[in-house]
Design a protein around this motif. Structure first.
Motif: not given
Length: 202
Positions: A85-92, A119-121
């Protein structure tokens, strides 16, 4: 004739009473033998926690794929993933799989219990029972694995065990890197208390 009329009238009168009673008895029997429905019983085909789904959005079967600058193709997928929720580019993600086709023709398949996908990195930090298999017969197991898809670099921070047709190798950690400008060839480097057991076939 009069006696016949009286008997007929009595029969009709009795039937007017008996038939409704018989109908009521049949209806009562149907209600008694009907299956009782428990309203508290779970619906058998519903395994979804609605409250959990509302509070924790999920992505079913996400897949990422691409090509590195050195010419290696890769894909990353998971059975399900939860966005940060704090970073839309990250997923668990859970039940994660990765496939990498190296330029020299070797395929590397990776599976893990969970992963943190950025996803960004363009990186994935895999954890749990991580298993790596290559098409040239190598199998590597570890408790973690980090993949940098841009540079196509794979490394572990925990101990690894490598098995091959003629040997077993244990080390503190391992790293797969490309020599030169990233176009290959790729080498697997082991560090930290390396132990090799070589058992040639007779």
């Amino acid at each position: 004739m009069r006696a016949y009329d009286n008997a007929y009238s009595r029969i009709v009168s009795w039937l007017k009473v008996l038939l409704p009673l018989l109908a009521l008895a049949i209806l009562s029997t149907l209600f008694l033998v009907a299956r009782t429905i428990d309203p508290a019983q779970d619906i058998p085909f519903s395994d979804i926690d609605i409250d959990e789904l509302m509070n924790e959005p999920r992505i079913g079967g996400p897949t990422f794929s691409g090509m590195t600058e050195g010419g290696a193709a890769f894909s990353l997928s998971a059975d399900r993933a939860v966005p940060d929720p704090q970073n839309t580019g990250r997923l668990s993600g859970s039940d994660v799989r990765a496939a990498i086709d190296l330029p020299e023709g070797i395929r590397v398949d990776v599976v893990s219990d969970t992963a943190e996908i950025d996803n960004d990195a363009r990186t994935a930090g895999m954890t749990g029972d991580v298993k790596i298999e290559s098409s040239n017969g190598l199998t590597l197991e570890s408790g973690d694995l980090t993949i940098d898809f841009d540079a196509l670099r794979l490394w572990t921070d925990s101990a690894v065990t490598l098995t091959a047709p003629d040997m077993t190798l244990d080390a503190g950690h391992a790293e797969l890197v490309s020599e030169g400008d990233g176009s290959g060839p790729y080498v697997l480097v082991f560090k930290g208390g390396v132990k090799l057991l070589y058992d040639p076939k007779q």
